[in-house]
Write a protein that holds these residues in place. Structure first.
Motif, PDB file in Angstrom:
ATOM      1  N   THR A  87       6.763 -33.337  58.343  1.00 12.45           N
ATOM      2  CA  THR A  87       5.408 -32.841  58.107  1.00 12.45           C
ATOM      3  C   THR A  87       5.253 -31.396  58.551  1.00 12.45           C
ATOM      4  O   THR A  87       4.497 -30.643  57.942  1.00 12.45           O
ATOM      5  N   ALA A  88       5.964 -30.983  59.597  1.00 15.00           N
ATOM      6  CA  ALA A  88       5.876 -29.594  60.042  1.00 15.00           C
ATOM      7  C   ALA A  88       6.501 -28.645  59.031  1.00 15.00           C
ATOM      8  O   ALA A  88       6.024 -27.528  58.837  1.00 15.00           O
ATOM      9  N   LEU A  89       7.567 -29.091  58.370  1.00 15.26           N
ATOM     10  CA  LEU A  89       8.252 -28.222  57.419  1.00 15.26           C
ATOM     11  C   LEU A  89       7.606 -28.214  56.037  1.00 15.26           C
ATOM     12  O   LEU A  89       7.537 -27.180  55.386  1.00 15.26           O
ATOM     13  N   ASN A  90       7.145 -29.369  55.579  1.00 15.04           N
ATOM     14  CA  ASN A  90       6.729 -29.488  54.191  1.00 15.04           C
ATOM     15  C   ASN A  90       5.229 -29.559  53.952  1.00 15.04           C
ATOM     16  O   ASN A  90       4.786 -29.294  52.839  1.00 15.04           O
ATOM     17  N   VAL A  91       4.453 -29.926  54.955  1.00 10.72           N
ATOM     18  CA  VAL A  91       3.042 -30.170  54.715  1.00 10.72           C
ATOM     19  C   VAL A  91       2.149 -29.112  55.366  1.00 10.72           C
ATOM     20  O   VAL A  91       1.270 -28.553  54.722  1.00 10.72           O
ATOM     21  N   PHE A  92       2.373 -28.834  56.632  1.00 13.52           N
ATOM     22  CA  PHE A  92       1.456 -27.980  57.382  1.00 13.52           C
ATOM     23  C   PHE A  92       2.058 -26.609  57.649  1.00 13.52           C
ATOM     24  O   PHE A  92       3.259 -26.449  57.751  1.00 13.52           O
ATOM     25  N   SER A  93       1.181 -25.616  57.807  1.00 13.46           N
ATOM     26  CA  SER A  93       1.647 -24.285  58.191  1.00 13.46           C
ATOM     27  C   SER A  93       1.741 -24.207  59.710  1.00 13.46           C
ATOM     28  O   SER A  93       1.137 -25.001  60.423  1.00 13.46           O
ATOM     29  N   ASN A  94       2.480 -23.241  60.200  1.00 12.73           N
ATOM     30  CA  ASN A  94       2.649 -23.127  61.643  1.00 12.73           C
ATOM     31  C   ASN A  94       1.518 -22.347  62.304  1.00 12.73           C
ATOM     32  O   ASN A  94       1.532 -22.152  63.502  1.00 12.73           O
ATOM     33  N   ARG A  95       0.537 -21.897  61.572  1.00 11.33           N
ATOM     34  CA  ARG A  95      -0.563 -21.127  62.130  1.00 11.33           C
ATOM     35  C   ARG A  95      -1.821 -21.961  62.358  1.00 11.33           C
ATOM     36  O   ARG A  95      -2.798 -21.469  62.842  1.00 11.33           O
ATOM     37  N   SER A  96      -1.780 -23.209  62.011  1.00 15.07           N
ATOM     38  CA  SER A  96      -2.972 -24.034  62.007  1.00 15.07           C
ATOM     39  C   SER A  96      -2.989 -25.003  63.179  1.00 15.07           C
ATOM     40  O   SER A  96      -2.002 -25.691  63.449  1.00 15.07           O
ATOM     41  N   LEU A  97      -4.115 -25.069  63.869  1.00 18.75           N
ATOM     42  CA  LEU A  97      -4.283 -26.066  64.916  1.00 18.75           C
ATOM     43  C   LEU A  97      -4.353 -27.454  64.298  1.00 18.75           C
ATOM     44  O   LEU A  97      -3.851 -28.416  64.865  1.00 18.75           O
ATOM     45  N   TYR A  98      -4.955 -27.553  63.121  1.00 19.26           N
ATOM     46  CA  TYR A  98      -5.025 -28.842  62.436  1.00 19.26           C
ATOM     47  C   TYR A  98      -3.631 -29.355  62.080  1.00 19.26           C
ATOM     48  O   TYR A  98      -3.369 -30.543  62.146  1.00 19.26           O
ATOM     49  N   GLY A  99      -2.748 -28.459  61.714  1.00 18.11           N
ATOM     50  CA  GLY A  99      -1.375 -28.861  61.423  1.00 18.11           C
ATOM     51  C   GLY A  99      -0.665 -29.390  62.648  1.00 18.11           C
ATOM     52  O   GLY A  99       0.080 -30.365  62.594  1.00 18.11           O
ATOM     53  N   LEU A 100      -0.898 -28.750  63.793  1.00 20.20           N
ATOM     54  CA  LEU A 100      -0.305 -29.193  65.040  1.00 20.20           C
ATOM     55  C   LEU A 100      -0.833 -30.573  65.424  1.00 20.20           C
ATOM     56  O   LEU A 100      -0.070 -31.459  65.812  1.00 20.20           O
ATOM     57  N   LEU A 101      -2.133 -30.782  65.284  1.00 21.26           N
ATOM     58  CA  LEU A 101      -2.724 -32.075  65.595  1.00 21.26           C
ATOM     59  C   LEU A 101      -2.263 -33.154  64.624  1.00 21.26           C
ATOM     60  O   LEU A 101      -2.012 -34.292  65.012  1.00 21.26           O
ATOM     61  N   ALA A 102      -2.125 -32.802  63.354  1.00 21.57           N
ATOM     62  CA  ALA A 102      -1.707 -33.784  62.360  1.00 21.57           C
ATOM     63  C   ALA A 102      -0.239 -34.156  62.544  1.00 21.57           C
ATOM     64  O   ALA A 102       0.133 -35.319  62.346  1.00 21.57           O
TER      65      ALA A 102
END
Length: 106
Positions: A87-102
Motif C-alpha cells: 500500500t505504501a508503494l502502490n496506493v498512497f503518496s509519501n507526503r500524506s498523513l492519511y497515507g501513513l494512517l491508512a
C-alpha cells in the motif's frame, strides 16, 4: 556497517520497550504497536525498505521470547509488513498523513 548496527540496536530497543514497558501500562496505552508504527513510518514516509523488515522481525522476536498473544506471530507480522509495503508503494503518496494512517490500518 555502522548503519546496520544502528538499525539492529534501534530495533532491539523498540522491541524491548514495547514488550516490557508498554505491556505494563494501562489498557488503552498498552496496545500501541510501537515497532509496527516505526516500521510503517520508515516504509511509507521515509521510503526506506528496512521498515518492512522491522515489522517482520518483530514477529520473530515475539516468537523467540514466547510472548504468545496468538500462535505464529511471525506469519501475521509478515502479512502486515507485506500489506504496508504494497500500500505504501502502490496506493498512497509519501507526503500524506492519511497515507501513513491508512498503511498502519492495513
Amino acid at each position: 556497517m555502522i548503519r546496520a548496527f544502528a538499525l539492529i540496536a534501534a530495533f532491539l530497543a523498540l522491541a524491548v520497550i514495547q514488550a516490557s514497558f508498554f505491556a505494563s501500562l494501562p489498557s488503552p496505552i498498552c496496545f500501541f504497536p510501537l515497532v509496527l508504527a516505526a516500521g510503517i513510518y520508515l516504509r511509507q514516509h521515509a521510503q526506506e525498505r528496512y521498515g518492512t523488515f522491522l515489522i517482520a522481525c518483530f514477529g520473530l522476536f515475539l516468537d523467540a521470547i514466547s510472548v504468545p498473544s496468538f500462535p505464529l506471530e511471525t506469519v501475521s507480522y509478515g502479512v502486515a509488513a507485506a500489506a504496508a509495503s504494497v500500500t505504501a508503494l502502490n496506493v498512497f503518496s509519501n507526503r500524506s498523513l492519511y497515507g501513513l494512517l491508512a498503511c498502519g490500518a492495513s
